[in-house]
Design a protein around this motif. Structure first.
Motif, PDB file in Angstrom:
ATOM      1  N   ASP A 265       0.834  -1.206   0.000  1.00  0.00           N
ATOM      2  CA  ASP A 265       0.000   0.000   0.000  1.00  0.00           C
ATOM      3  C   ASP A 265       0.871   1.259   0.000  1.00  0.00           C
ATOM      4  O   ASP A 265       0.636   2.195  -0.774  1.00  0.00           O
ATOM      5  CB  ASP A 265      -0.911  -0.023   1.223  1.00  0.00           C
TER       6      ASP A 265
ATOM      7  N   ARG B 260      -8.638  -5.243  -1.949  1.00  0.00           N
ATOM      8  CA  ARG B 260      -8.539  -3.845  -2.373  1.00  0.00           C
ATOM      9  C   ARG B 260      -7.097  -3.485  -2.713  1.00  0.00           C
ATOM     10  O   ARG B 260      -6.839  -2.818  -3.724  1.00  0.00           O
ATOM     11  CB  ARG B 260      -9.072  -2.919  -1.277  1.00  0.00           C
TER      12      ARG B 260
ATOM     13  N   THR C  58      -5.816  -2.852  -6.487  1.00  0.00           N
ATOM     14  CA  THR C  58      -5.234  -1.550  -6.848  1.00  0.00           C
ATOM     15  C   THR C  58      -3.859  -1.742  -7.465  1.00  0.00           C
ATOM     16  O   THR C  58      -3.511  -1.093  -8.469  1.00  0.00           O
ATOM     17  CB  THR C  58      -5.142  -0.641  -5.618  1.00  0.00           C
TER      18      THR C  58
ATOM     19  N   SER D 271      -9.166   8.249  -9.281  1.00  0.00           N
ATOM     20  CA  SER D 271      -8.474   7.399  -8.311  1.00  0.00           C
ATOM     21  C   SER D 271      -8.251   6.009  -8.898  1.00  0.00           C
ATOM     22  O   SER D 271      -9.035   5.530  -9.708  1.00  0.00           O
ATOM     23  CB  SER D 271      -9.299   7.284  -7.027  1.00  0.00           C
TER      24      SER D 271
ATOM     25  N   GLU E  91      -7.638   3.611  -6.529  1.00  0.00           N
ATOM     26  CA  GLU E  91      -7.938   2.788  -5.359  1.00  0.00           C
ATOM     27  C   GLU E  91      -9.224   1.999  -5.573  1.00  0.00           C
ATOM     28  O   GLU E  91     -10.246   2.552  -5.991  1.00  0.00           O
ATOM     29  CB  GLU E  91      -8.072   3.660  -4.111  1.00  0.00           C
TER      30      GLU E  91
END
Length: 280
Positions: free
Chosen positions: A51, A110, A114, A241, A243
């Motif tokens: 991340d 997630r 991403t 985005s 994300e």
């Protein structure tokens, strides 16, 4: 001393080292004889480092990943290193989760989703993406509102590794390109959950073919790229985005996304020399 993450200023991505400084992976740490007493903490640390690496990559390469301009020769090298690091981290997490018997949760989905979207966008900037399913066989849409029925169409049911894509079939018989995002946000009379279910099933089908005798890994890689890209673009936190967020009640999609991401890396490792060490 414990194994640790090496993630220095200016470094693209991150890497694991053992207590003695030798390079390793989170999967090796989980499986090794010196495995941590709480190995789940290692996978959580891995996801946190991934991340952080993506936050840095978005800051440094956002304009390139968003197709704001073409990369310079030096930037091409950086983008190549970026997709390799992201792919490596996604596959490493998937292997570690399998070894631990863990089912990826929504947070893992997630973060891995991403990372895979950023990998696809980096490879797109490098002109490294293959054709999407049904490329060259669909009709060109006209301007204005189009009436018809959306359906997931397989390229060849007898060769499931070729994947499929969403298509609008009009009353005139034309077949027009469609995306999951258009189904979810720009269409009327659609069942969003059913569309997501069908898309995830298409991802599962192609994922299951990677490594099977007789399947074509290049076709499978292209199909996974498209199906992942289509799903992930439809589940971004916003239009600007990268994300990924899952719809309410769809946390189970994380398992599909992580498995498809790992299969994509394994498939591409058979013909991309930069990923050759990620085989298996």
């Amino acid at each position: 001393m414990r194994p640790r993450i090496v993630q220095c200023d200016g470094q693209i991505g991150f890497r694991w080292t053992r207590a003695d400084g030798t390079a390793t992976t989170v999967a090796e740490l989980v499986a090794g004889s010196d495995a941590d007493e709480e190995p789940e903490r290692l996978t959580a640390t891995h996801l946190a480092a991934l991340d952080d690496a993506m936050i840095d990559a978005a800051r440094r390469f956002g304009e390139l990943l968003g197709a704001g301009r073409r990369p310079t020769a030096h930037e091409r090298g950086d983008l190549a290193e970026l997709y390799r690091c992201l792919d490596d981290a996604c596959l490493d997490y998937s292997r570690a989760a399998d070894l631990l018997g863990m089912s990826p949760d929504s947070r893992a989905g997630r973060i891995v989703g991403t990372a895979m979207l950023m990998s696809i966008l980096a490879r797109q900037a490098l002109d490294m993406l293959g054709p999407a399913p049904l490329d060259g066989s669909l009709d060109e849409p006209a301007l204005g509102v189009v009436g018809g029925y959306g359906e997931m169409v397989q390229v060849d049911p007898d060769r499931p590794w070729k994947g499929g894509r969403w298509v609008v079939r009009t009353e005139s018989g034309a077949r027009l390109p469609l995306t999951l995002s258009m189904i979810l946000f720009d269409s009327s009379g659609t069942n969003a959950d059913a569309a997501r279910d069908e898309h995830c099933e298409a991802l599962r089908t192609v994922t299951s073919t990677v490594g099977q005798s007789g399947s074509d890994v290049y076709d499978a890689a292209c199909a996974l790229d498209w199906l992942l890209y289509d799903y992930l673009m439809a589940h971004r936190d916003g239009p600007d985005s990268a994300e990924i967020v899952f719809a309410k009640g769809r946390d189970g999609d994380a398992v599909v996304v992580v498995a498809a991401a790992a299969a994509s890396v394994r498939a591409r490792a058979t013909f991309d020399p930069a990923l050759a060490l990620r085989r298996g």
